[in-house]
Design an enzyme around this catalytic site. Structure first.
Site, PDB file in Angstrom:
ATOM      1  N   HIS A 278       0.852  -1.188   0.000  1.00  0.00           N
ATOM      2  CA  HIS A 278       0.000   0.000   0.000  1.00  0.00           C
ATOM      3  C   HIS A 278       0.880   1.226   0.000  1.00  0.00           C
ATOM      4  O   HIS A 278       1.932   1.232   0.634  1.00  0.00           O
ATOM      5  CB  HIS A 278      -0.915   0.014   1.242  1.00  0.00           C
ATOM      6  CG  HIS A 278      -2.084   0.893   1.056  1.00  0.00           C
ATOM      7  ND1 HIS A 278      -2.022   2.247   1.282  1.00  0.00           N
ATOM      8  CD2 HIS A 278      -3.334   0.631   0.610  1.00  0.00           C
ATOM      9  CE1 HIS A 278      -3.195   2.777   0.994  1.00  0.00           C
ATOM     10  NE2 HIS A 278      -4.007   1.823   0.573  1.00  0.00           N
TER      11      HIS A 278
ATOM     12  N   ASP B  15      -7.946  -5.571   0.335  1.00  0.00           N
ATOM     13  CA  ASP B  15      -8.465  -6.347  -0.792  1.00  0.00           C
ATOM     14  C   ASP B  15      -8.045  -7.809  -0.775  1.00  0.00           C
ATOM     15  O   ASP B  15      -8.604  -8.620  -1.497  1.00  0.00           O
ATOM     16  CB  ASP B  15      -8.035  -5.696  -2.111  1.00  0.00           C
ATOM     17  CG  ASP B  15      -8.827  -4.438  -2.376  1.00  0.00           C
ATOM     18  OD1 ASP B  15      -9.965  -4.377  -1.882  1.00  0.00           O
ATOM     19  OD2 ASP B  15      -8.317  -3.531  -3.045  1.00  0.00           O
TER      20      ASP B  15
END
Ligand code: CMC
Length: 426
Positions: free
Chosen positions: A304, A361
């Site tokens: 991320h 996710d």
């Protein structure tokens, strides 16, 4: 508040750049004075650039902290309904009981879409990706709400937010039904937000005994909450940039949906499942990891831009994942594979050195699959949930003076040259 200045010397000229502190997080250096210097700042990927001031969401990537209007994401996900979180994003605080009842009622009043909108669906091939359909039909809402919509009017902006949040589940479910060749289901306003979405997805008109499942409903609602907002990510920045021109808000949200679709952003949940399909079995994990390390492929659902220790959304999602699989009695080999992948990646120096951890996710795809949502709908669900965040940022931008977003560039193309007629070109 600017309380100190940074000094920058460019070509012997010194510039005083105010340092501005927010309530949390890194202070920023206001570089507006560079306008006079003859230089632009250069920051591909906006890695150190804050183009806006915002009060909606705060992320501390190092601590793995995500706050919406100051409330920690895990407390919201475990205790509040998605629509309460949406209310807080829009209005600044969680609603009182009275405000909650009023807001929920307003959302219920706007769940239906104009009947003419069905025709838009019919223009798509049945095998069209539902995200392509969503970009189209949400953008098409701008044709239904344009002439009478004045973005400088607070009431108009408020009703736009309500309409979008209310209609997204309806449009999302319609895009699924269309792909299945099944009739669209009208919203059930006696159901809550998540129940209604699941009903419109999975019920059929012949289904007189449609039964709700509380575990699935709660998991769906948590997925909505965990995806509701994430400050200035690519799709939210897209909505803000489009909105900065004064464009129709439904068209701005369609632009956000388009940006979300990419596999580096919201498309990652779908890509995780595709990756698990490609790997096949646990025995193939080491071979796949070699491909990741040689940069042939990325480990989807990992890494991320902001979180460098853990993604707090992923923690709640993992717990929900366990609850759903247990409640549904699912023992999916894909889950075993995902867990093996997670374990190996977390122990591997390649991932440790680069601070790569599972993101939201990685787990959301597994839950959605267990609920029976087809892979192609995963990002649509992300878009549905993120709509409350997008429109909150759009509202925040419009509630104060703002400038059109217009970045500069470092030009590296041809210098000026003369035009050559086609017959003389070599
Ligand atoms: N698998 C393998 N290597 C990776 C991955 C990954 N998923 N992510 C980053 N790296 C490596 C990258 O190759 C680079 O290595 P090196 O320094 O040796 O060249 C290093 O880690 C730093 O990566 P980066 O590309 O500079 O990081 P970024 O902040 O620009 O990218 C990201 C962030 C999310 C785009 C990226 O991690 C990624 O593509 N992840 C996979 C897609 C994904 O799961 N996206 C969902 C994000 S969460 C949902 C959302 O908010 O949208």
């Amino acid at each position: 508040m600017a309380d100190t200045n940074a000094k920058l010397t460019v070509n012997g000229e010194e510039y005083e750049l105010p340092i501005i502190k927010g309530t949390l997080g890194r202070p920023v250096i206001d570089i507006a004075a560079l306008q006079e210097s003859g230089f632009w700042s250069y920051d591909p990927g906006f890695k150190v650039t804050a183009p806006v001031e915002s009060k909606i969401t705060y992320i501390d990537g190092g601590k793995g902290e995500l706050l919406h209007r100051g409330y920690p994401i895990d407390e919201l996900a475990n205790n509040a309904e998605y629509l309460e979180v949406a209310y807080a994003l829009l209005h600044g605080d969680l609603p009182t009981a009275e405000q909650k009842a009023e807001f929920f009622e307003k959302i219920r009043e706007h769940t239906a879409v104009h009947d003419q909108l069905r025709k838009f669906f019919e223009g798509f091939r049945r095998d069209a990706h539902p995200m392509a359909i969503m970009v189209g039909v949400v953008g098409a809402l701008s044709a239904f709400y344009h002439e009478d919509l004045d973005v400088s009017n607070e009431e108009h902006r408020e009703i736009t937010a309500i309409r979008l949040i209310a209609k997204m589940p309806t449009l999302a479910a319609m895009s699924y039904k269309y792909s299945q060749g099944e009739p669209f289901m009208y919203p059930r306003n006696d159901f809550n937000y998540a129940e209604n979405f699941l009903y419109m997805m999975f019920a059929t008109p012949a289904d007189v005994d449609y039964e709700k499942n509380d575990v699935i409903t709660r998991a769906m609602d948590k997925i909505f909450t965990l995806h509701a907002d994430h400050e200035q990510n690519a799709s939210t920045s897209t909505v803000r940039l489009a909105g900065s021109t004064g464009a129709n808000p439904y068209a701005c949200i369609a632009a956000g949906i388009a940006a979300l679709w990419g596999p580096s952003h919201g498309g990652a949940n779908e890509a995780v499942l595709e990756m698990l399909d490609e790997i096949g079995t646990v025995e193939n994990v080491p071979e796949f990891m070699e491909k990741v390390k040689s940069r042939e492929v990325k480990l989807m659902g990992f890494g991320h831009r902001v979180y460098k220790n853990f993604d707090p959304r992923a923690q709640v999602m993992k717990e929900t994942c366990d609850e759903v699989l247990e409640a549904l009695g699912i023992n999916d080999p894909k889950l075993e594979l995902a867990m093996a992948l997670e374990k190996i990646a977390l122990e591997d120096p390649f991932f440790i050195e680069r601070n790569l951890y599972p993101n939201v996710d990685f787990y959301s795809g597994i839950i959605l699959k267990a609920i029976g949502i087809p892979t192609s709908m995963f990002t649509v669900i992300f878009a549905l949930a993120r709509t409350s965040g997008w429109i909150s940022h759009w509202l925040e931008m419009h509630s104060a003076p703002f400038k059109i977003g217009r970045p500069r560039q470092l030009y590296t193309g041809e210098t000026r040259r003369d035009f050559v007629k086609v017959e003389d070109r070599k």
